[in-house]
Design a protein around this motif. Sequence first.
Motif, mmCIF file in Angstrom:
data_model
loop_
_atom_site.group_PDB
_atom_site.id
_atom_site.type_symbol
_atom_site.label_atom_id
_atom_site.label_comp_id
_atom_site.label_asym_id
_atom_site.label_seq_id
_atom_site.Cartn_x
_atom_site.Cartn_y
_atom_site.Cartn_z
ATOM 1 N N ARG A 1 64.762 102.399 79.463
ATOM 2 C CA ARG A 1 64.813 102.832 80.855
ATOM 3 C C ARG A 1 63.835 101.985 81.665
ATOM 4 N NH1 ARG A 1 69.177 104.432 81.425
ATOM 5 N NH2 ARG A 1 68.723 105.781 83.233
ATOM 6 N N ALA B 1 67.952 109.286 76.313
ATOM 7 C CA ALA B 1 67.681 108.553 77.547
ATOM 8 C C ALA B 1 67.515 109.505 78.723
ATOM 9 C CB ALA B 1 68.809 107.552 77.822
ATOM 10 N N ALA C 1 72.269 108.751 74.392
ATOM 11 C CA ALA C 1 72.473 109.181 75.784
ATOM 12 C C ALA C 1 71.629 110.409 76.096
ATOM 13 C CB ALA C 1 73.952 109.462 76.030
ATOM 14 N N ARG C 2 71.559 111.357 75.152
ATOM 15 C CA ARG C 2 70.726 112.550 75.364
ATOM 16 C C ARG C 2 69.248 112.176 75.444
ATOM 17 N NH1 ARG C 2 74.354 114.769 71.428
ATOM 18 N NH2 ARG C 2 72.796 114.442 69.799
ATOM 19 N N THR D 1 75.980 100.388 73.163
ATOM 20 C CA THR D 1 75.817 101.732 73.723
ATOM 21 C C THR D 1 76.993 102.107 74.616
ATOM 22 O OG1 THR D 1 74.572 100.888 75.634
ATOM 23 C CG2 THR D 1 73.312 101.522 73.674
ATOM 24 N N THR E 1 69.696 101.194 80.074
ATOM 25 C CA THR E 1 70.775 101.607 79.180
ATOM 26 C C THR E 1 70.242 102.802 78.389
ATOM 27 O OG1 THR E 1 70.128 100.327 77.226
ATOM 28 C CG2 THR E 1 71.382 99.156 78.931
ATOM 29 N N SER E 2 71.047 103.303 77.467
ATOM 30 C CA SER E 2 70.549 104.428 76.680
ATOM 31 C C SER E 2 69.590 103.994 75.580
ATOM 32 C CB SER E 2 71.710 105.231 76.076
ATOM 33 O OG SER E 2 72.544 104.403 75.304
ATOM 34 N N ARG F 1 75.648 106.985 69.652
ATOM 35 C CA ARG F 1 75.820 106.815 71.102
ATOM 36 C C ARG F 1 75.549 108.127 71.842
ATOM 37 N NH1 ARG F 1 80.864 103.552 69.475
ATOM 38 N NH2 ARG F 1 80.048 101.406 69.491
#
Length: 331
Positions: A278, A256, A253-254, A174, A274-275, A249
Amino acid sequence: MSAPASDLDAGVFLRHGGRLAAAKEAFPDAPAPWLDLSTGINPRAYPAPRATPDALRRLPDPEEVRALEAAAARAFGVDPDRVVATPGTEAALRVLPRILGARSVAIVSPTYGGHAEAWRLAGAKVKAIAADQIAASAAEAVVLVNPNNPDGAIVSAPNLADRWLIVDEAFVETAPQLSAAAAAGPRTVVLRSFGKFYGLPGVRLGFVIAEPGLAARIGAQFGDWPVGAEAIAAGLAAYADEGWRERTRLRLARDAARLDALLVASGFAVLGGTSLFRLAAAPDAGRRFAELARCGVLTRPFPDQPTWLRFGLPKPKDWPRLKAALESSRR
């Protein structure tokens, strides 16, 4: 009748995620299908090709394994002679204590418990340390998970010229810029996972990165056929697909960030991660674990941190269900 929250402190859920059979037994009235968020696995798997019927009817050719290792090495940015395919990083970390021979190990903690278990089984003295105690430690080996599981903490891999350093990078896909693999010294061993980021843990594929002589010794522990045809087919395709990695990736991220917002709105404090997962905290996390389970949502509790729960990412269709379960668990 579902198990009360007070009965779960010593439950099998405390060992690691993915205990769906135990969850179904403990919470028989929970709605099916279960939403398993107890592991940090990409919910949208890589569309890997399957092994051909011919490949399944024979043993993998060692040249096919070497091609897989070369593809992974290109993705990792390292020399192929330093890369060894294994049937998952879990299998690799279990053999390292025997190969390295260290009699004492310091493990940057809290982190994944499999490392301590593997070293204890090998008869080594195990000590949990904080990241700022690495330099002062007298242990013959140091284990560092980066980014860390379960809190996502990031620690720069130190240069330990006089002892072994094992860096578990199971979640580094990630954030690949964090990897120590390319700059690793001769006494550094790096573990890389395939299944988590690519969403295919059942393929059982991982890699060890080490100096060539040590890599050969590690590879010898797994013989000529360390992985099967399905792992070879999936890995060859996935590691060549740079575009999918970059898109994934960004999406992770979005997602997460979306999960963080849901957790905060339902009364949790987000501690990190991490993404792919949580880590959240609530004073009544044990009760909320049970309430979420009664809604058919499995999360990951921790024996030494009763206020913590770890949440993986849901599939796109499951976001409304997770939101409803979180709201119900808060009551």
